[in-house]
Write a protein that holds these residues in place. Structure first.
Motif, mmCIF file in Angstrom:
data_model
loop_
_atom_site.group_PDB
_atom_site.id
_atom_site.type_symbol
_atom_site.label_atom_id
_atom_site.label_comp_id
_atom_site.label_asym_id
_atom_site.label_seq_id
_atom_site.Cartn_x
_atom_site.Cartn_y
_atom_site.Cartn_z
ATOM 1 N N PHE A 288 70.281 22.478 -63.403
ATOM 2 C CA PHE A 288 70.677 22.444 -62.001
ATOM 3 C C PHE A 288 69.571 23.051 -61.148
ATOM 4 N N ASN A 289 68.952 22.216 -60.329
ATOM 5 C CA ASN A 289 67.939 22.686 -59.378
ATOM 6 C C ASN A 289 68.594 22.934 -58.022
ATOM 7 N N TYR A 290 68.645 24.196 -57.612
ATOM 8 C CA TYR A 290 69.208 24.535 -56.306
ATOM 9 C C TYR A 290 68.096 24.394 -55.264
ATOM 10 N N VAL A 291 68.144 23.319 -54.496
ATOM 11 C CA VAL A 291 67.107 23.063 -53.492
ATOM 12 C C VAL A 291 67.470 23.879 -52.250
ATOM 13 N N GLU A 292 67.098 25.151 -52.280
ATOM 14 C CA GLU A 292 67.505 26.096 -51.240
ATOM 15 C C GLU A 292 66.331 26.995 -50.858
ATOM 16 N N LYS A 293 66.420 27.525 -49.664
ATOM 17 C CA LYS A 293 65.488 28.578 -49.240
ATOM 18 C C LYS A 293 66.064 29.914 -49.697
ATOM 19 N N VAL A 294 65.442 30.479 -50.709
ATOM 20 C CA VAL A 294 65.915 31.732 -51.289
ATOM 21 C C VAL A 294 64.937 32.838 -50.901
ATOM 22 N N PRO A 295 65.431 33.957 -50.374
ATOM 23 C CA PRO A 295 64.530 35.048 -49.982
ATOM 24 C C PRO A 295 63.603 35.479 -51.113
ATOM 25 N N GLY A 296 62.322 35.563 -50.810
ATOM 26 C CA GLY A 296 61.338 36.004 -51.787
ATOM 27 C C GLY A 296 60.806 34.920 -52.683
ATOM 28 N N VAL A 297 61.276 33.689 -52.522
ATOM 29 C CA VAL A 297 60.822 32.574 -53.370
ATOM 30 C C VAL A 297 59.991 31.631 -52.510
ATOM 31 N N SER A 298 58.758 31.401 -52.922
ATOM 32 C CA SER A 298 57.867 30.517 -52.179
ATOM 33 C C SER A 298 57.827 29.148 -52.840
ATOM 34 N N GLY A 299 57.413 28.163 -52.081
ATOM 35 C CA GLY A 299 57.324 26.804 -52.600
ATOM 36 C C GLY A 299 57.928 25.821 -51.620
ATOM 37 N N ASP A 300 57.863 24.546 -51.980
ATOM 38 C CA ASP A 300 58.385 23.508 -51.103
ATOM 39 C C ASP A 300 58.903 22.355 -51.964
ATOM 40 N N ALA A 301 60.210 22.107 -51.887
ATOM 41 C CA ALA A 301 60.814 21.050 -52.697
ATOM 42 C C ALA A 301 60.263 19.678 -52.340
ATOM 43 N N LYS A 302 59.829 19.501 -51.097
ATOM 44 C CA LYS A 302 59.337 18.203 -50.663
ATOM 45 C C LYS A 302 58.054 17.802 -51.397
#
Length: 319
Positions: A151-165
């Motif tokens: 399960f990939n949670y495509v969310e903005k999580v505090p402290g986690v960098s990156g871009d699902a796009k």
């Protein structure tokens, strides 16, 4: 022995068996374990999403149509048995009717009407159930693989960098789905094995967390063969196909932990492709994402096999 006496003796065993048949039927009806509250659902579990009652209504309507058709057919069969049986005193062949245009028109038109009505309500509800919002509150990429789920949670999580796009792991997902991903969504993930257990219920499989009262879009991808994502009390399922991305949305409205499974025979360990769905408050859901980040489960697991060509007859998304 006269022919009449032979007929009477041949019917006696049937009469003796009739009470046994009726008793067996009564046992089958009463031994299902259903209460009077369960009976209107006709075997379906209690829905736990806002979309569930629509599916339940379609199910009940289909059963009502089937029951009405069955009563008509059984009635005609009984009518033929009672009123057109062979006479005990006459041995001649009864009058034969070769054509009956009104009757033939009836059994041609009535099935067409029944099928048309069922098609209308099925198409109407299917279109509504598969409708996608422009910007869902949450997006989860469900990854099926032999023999478990990720399960990939495509969310903005505090402290986690990156871009699902732009994530390489999610490159198999078509761009039309990525357009609705939140910006700068680093994301977190949960990945399971057949031996994974839910810590609260000890049920097998990984646990998918969902927020109560908020719409969730599932983007379904596969790494190997065709699977099927089925959360039992959601009352609907959808195939997880390699090279073809499916999606649907639900809004959970009841907290609890529910069972999910693969509903497509996908190989030797298909029966072990189980998972759990835990519906919690939005606050607990957000905290769970933070907990996954603290465990180091940041980013995304590979989504699956990329779609190499446009599926046929698909309507393109218009703005």
């Amino acid at each position: 022995m006269s022919p009449n006496g032979s007929d009477r003796s041949s019917r006696r065993p049937m009469r003796r068996k009739l009470p046994q048949v009726l008793t067996a039927g009564l046992i089958l009806v009463t031994a299902t374990g259903c209460t009077y509250k369960d009976f209107p659902r006709l075997g379906m579990p209690t829905p736990v999403t806002e979309e569930g009652p629509r599916i339940l209504s379609l199910w009940q309507g289909s059963w009502a149509a089937a029951l009405a058709t069955g009563v008509l057919v059984w009635g005609l069969i009984l009518w033929s048995i009672i009123f057109h049986r062979r006479s005990r005193t006459k041995i001649e062949v009864p009058t034969q009717t070769r054509y009956n245009m009104p009757l033939e028109a009836l059994y041609t038109v009535v099935p067409l009407i029944v099928v048309s009505v069922l098609f209308y309500f099925t198409a109407r509800d299917e279109s509504e159930l598969l409708k996608l919002d422009d910007k869902p509150a949450h997006t989860i990429n469900v990854v099926g693989y032999q023999w478990s789920w990720g399960f990939n949670y495509v969310e903005k999580v505090p402290g986690v960098s990156g871009d699902a796009k732009t994530s390489e792991e999610l490159s198999a997902i078509p761009q039309r789905f990525k357009d609705d991903f939140p910006a700068a969504a680093g994301g977190v993930y949960e990945v399971g094995t057949p031996g994974t257990r839910n810590p609260q219920t000890n049920n097998p499989g990984p646990t998918l967390w969902l927020p109560k009262g908020e719409k969730v879009r599932f983007v379904l991808t596969s790494r190997d063969v065709i699977h099927s994502f089925w959360v039992v009390p959601f009352l609907m399922k959808q195939d997880v196909i390699p090279g073809h991305t499916n999606s649907f949305e639900v809004t959970p409205n009841k907290e609890g932990t529910f069972l999910g499974k693969c509903a497509e025979l996908c190989g030797v360990d298909h029966s072990r492709m189980l998972f759990n769905v835990k519906v919690v408050s939005p606050e607990k859901y957000a905290q769970h994402l933070k907990d996954l980040a603290k465990k180091g489960q940041t980013g995304y697991v590979p989504a699956g096999i990329a779609q190499t060509d446009h599926e046929k007859n698909r309507e393109t998304k218009t703005t």
